[in-house]
Design a protein around this motif. Structure first.
Motif, short mmCIF file in Angstrom:
data_model
loop_
_atom_site.label_atom_id
_atom_site.label_comp_id
_atom_site.label_asym_id
_atom_site.label_seq_id
_atom_site.Cartn_x
_atom_site.Cartn_y
_atom_site.Cartn_z
N THR A 1 0.85 -1.19 0.00
CA THR A 1 0.00 0.00 0.00
C THR A 1 0.89 1.24 0.00
O THR A 1 1.69 1.44 0.91
CB THR A 1 -0.93 0.02 1.22
N LEU A 2 0.72 2.05 -1.03
CA LEU A 2 1.51 3.27 -1.17
C LEU A 2 0.56 4.46 -1.03
O LEU A 2 -0.59 4.40 -1.47
CB LEU A 2 2.18 3.32 -2.54
N THR A 3 1.09 5.54 -0.44
CA THR A 3 0.25 6.70 -0.14
C THR A 3 0.71 7.93 -0.90
O THR A 3 1.92 8.17 -1.07
CB THR A 3 0.32 7.01 1.37
N CYS A 4 -0.26 8.69 -1.36
CA CYS A 4 0.01 9.96 -2.04
C CYS A 4 -0.90 11.02 -1.42
O CYS A 4 -2.12 10.86 -1.44
CB CYS A 4 -0.24 9.82 -3.53
N ASN A 5 -0.31 12.05 -0.86
CA ASN A 5 -1.08 13.16 -0.30
C ASN A 5 -0.78 14.44 -1.07
O ASN A 5 0.32 14.62 -1.58
CB ASN A 5 -0.70 13.37 1.17
N TYR A 6 -1.76 15.30 -1.15
CA TYR A 6 -1.55 16.56 -1.85
C TYR A 6 -2.18 17.70 -1.06
O TYR A 6 -3.10 17.50 -0.28
CB TYR A 6 -2.11 16.49 -3.28
N THR A 7 -1.62 18.88 -1.28
CA THR A 7 -2.14 20.08 -0.62
C THR A 7 -2.30 21.19 -1.65
O THR A 7 -1.59 21.23 -2.65
CB THR A 7 -1.19 20.55 0.49
N ASN A 8 -3.25 22.07 -1.35
CA ASN A 8 -3.51 23.23 -2.22
C ASN A 8 -3.84 22.84 -3.64
O ASN A 8 -3.47 23.52 -4.60
CB ASN A 8 -2.30 24.18 -2.20
N TYR A 9 -4.50 21.70 -3.78
CA TYR A 9 -4.95 21.23 -5.08
C TYR A 9 -6.43 20.92 -5.02
O TYR A 9 -6.94 20.54 -3.97
CB TYR A 9 -4.27 19.90 -5.43
N SER A 10 -7.08 21.01 -6.11
CA SER A 10 -8.40 20.41 -6.28
C SER A 10 -8.40 19.72 -7.63
O SER A 10 -9.01 20.18 -8.60
CB SER A 10 -9.50 21.48 -6.23
N PRO A 11 -7.67 18.61 -7.74
CA PRO A 11 -7.47 17.98 -9.04
C PRO A 11 -8.73 17.29 -9.55
O PRO A 11 -9.51 16.75 -8.78
CB PRO A 11 -6.37 16.96 -8.76
N ALA A 12 -8.87 17.32 -10.85
CA ALA A 12 -9.98 16.61 -11.47
C ALA A 12 -9.69 15.11 -11.54
O ALA A 12 -10.61 14.30 -11.63
CB ALA A 12 -10.24 17.16 -12.86
N TYR A 13 -8.40 14.76 -11.53
CA TYR A 13 -8.03 13.35 -11.56
C TYR A 13 -6.62 13.20 -11.03
O TYR A 13 -5.87 14.17 -10.91
CB TYR A 13 -8.14 12.78 -12.98
N LEU A 14 -6.27 11.97 -10.73
CA LEU A 14 -4.96 11.64 -10.20
C LEU A 14 -4.48 10.41 -10.95
O LEU A 14 -5.28 9.54 -11.30
CB LEU A 14 -5.07 11.38 -8.69
N GLN A 15 -3.18 10.33 -11.16
CA GLN A 15 -2.63 9.21 -11.92
C GLN A 15 -1.50 8.53 -11.14
O GLN A 15 -0.84 9.16 -10.31
CB GLN A 15 -2.06 9.70 -13.25
N TRP A 16 -1.28 7.28 -11.45
CA TRP A 16 -0.15 6.52 -10.92
C TRP A 16 0.67 5.96 -12.08
O TRP A 16 0.11 5.48 -13.07
CB TRP A 16 -0.63 5.38 -10.02
N TYR A 17 2.00 6.06 -11.90
CA TYR A 17 2.95 5.57 -12.89
C TYR A 17 3.94 4.64 -12.22
O TYR A 17 4.22 4.76 -11.03
CB TYR A 17 3.73 6.73 -13.53
N ARG A 18 4.51 3.77 -13.03
CA ARG A 18 5.58 2.88 -12.58
C ARG A 18 6.85 3.27 -13.32
O ARG A 18 6.84 3.49 -14.54
CB ARG A 18 5.23 1.43 -12.87
N GLN A 19 7.97 3.33 -12.57
CA GLN A 19 9.25 3.63 -13.21
C GLN A 19 10.29 2.60 -12.79
O GLN A 19 10.54 2.42 -11.60
CB GLN A 19 9.74 5.04 -12.85
N ASP A 20 10.88 1.96 -13.77
CA ASP A 20 11.98 1.05 -13.53
C ASP A 20 13.30 1.81 -13.67
O ASP A 20 13.36 2.82 -14.39
CB ASP A 20 11.91 -0.13 -14.50
N PRO A 21 14.38 1.34 -13.03
CA PRO A 21 15.65 2.07 -13.05
C PRO A 21 16.13 2.35 -14.48
O PRO A 21 16.14 1.47 -15.33
CB PRO A 21 16.62 1.12 -12.32
#
Lengths: 111, 114
Positions: free
Chosen positions: A20-40
């Motif tokens: 379980t990974l967490t993402c918090n944001y402040t001073n935003y009212s986003p219409a959407y949020l995305q998750w990406y994966r990055q390999d080295p």
């Protein structure tokens, strides 16, 4: 100013467990949020997008939740495998411009 | 299908030297184009984005510049590199018809300024 925080820089779990990974944001009212994966040494790869009116979204072993009241998204990987080891980034659109990314959480799944 | 090409993959440059990184997209028209940088221990930092030929928006003031001479070509430049310019540079595109719903990244350029 707008900020995105991924609380853990690193997360180590055993194979078969749920990450379980967490993402918090402040001073935003986003219409959407995305998750990406990055390999080295590679560019990030899109995984999931969740809109503000969606509380949960699933794709195979991945699940994302979006709580606009808490200003938080949770990213879950169930039945984790060593191949899931990578850095996971959350991203939000900066008002009218482009995506802004968190620093990422590096997940290590041990067998 | 759409593809994005970015080169070179690695680059070692002395301080004060110029820089030119090129990115091209195939298989789509009128994409939004982006340059990001990822420095050690830091997240992806948006540098420039472009919604059309000749239209460049800068997010971070620095000694870098970007140009879009053709619809599917995006160039990142510097006249004189600084040590702090070292990092992993990523080009990305998104479909203008889908808004900015997804970014597709190139394979990146690892730049070391010595």
């Amino acid at each position: 100013s707008q900020k995105i925080e991924q609380n853990s820089e690193a997360l180590n779990i055993q194979e078969g467990k749920t990450a379980t990974l967490t993402c918090n944001y402040t001073n935003y009212s986003p219409a959407y949020l995305q998750w990406y994966r990055q390999d080295p040494g590679r560019g990030p790869v899109f995984l999931l997008l969740i809109r503000e009116n969606e509380k949960e979204k699933r794709k195979e072993r991945l699940k994302v939740t979006f709580d606009t009241t808490l200003k938080q998204s949770l990213f879950h990987i169930t039945a984790s495998q060593p191949a899931d080891s990578a850095t996971y980034l959350c991203a939000l659109e900066k008002a009218g411009t482009a995506l802004i990314f968190g620093k990422g959480t590096t997940l290590s799944v041990s067998s | 299908s759409q593809t994005i090409h970015q080169w070179p993959a690695t680059l070692v440059q002395p301080v004060g030297s110029p820089l030119s990184l090129e990115c091209t997209v195939e298989g789509t028209s009128n994409p939004n184009l982006y340059w990001y940088r990822q420095a050690a221990g830091r997240g992806l930092q948006l540098l420039f984005y472009s919604v059309g030929i000749g239209q460049i928006s800068s997010e971070v003031p620095q000694n870098l510049s970007a140009s879009r001479p053709q619809d599917r070509q995006f160039i990142l430049s510097s006249k004189k590199l600084l040590l702090s310019d070292s990092g992993f540079y990523l080009c990305a595109w998104s479909s203008i018809w889908g808004g900015q719903e997804k970014l597709f990244f190139g394979s990146g350029t690892q730049l070391s300024v010595l």
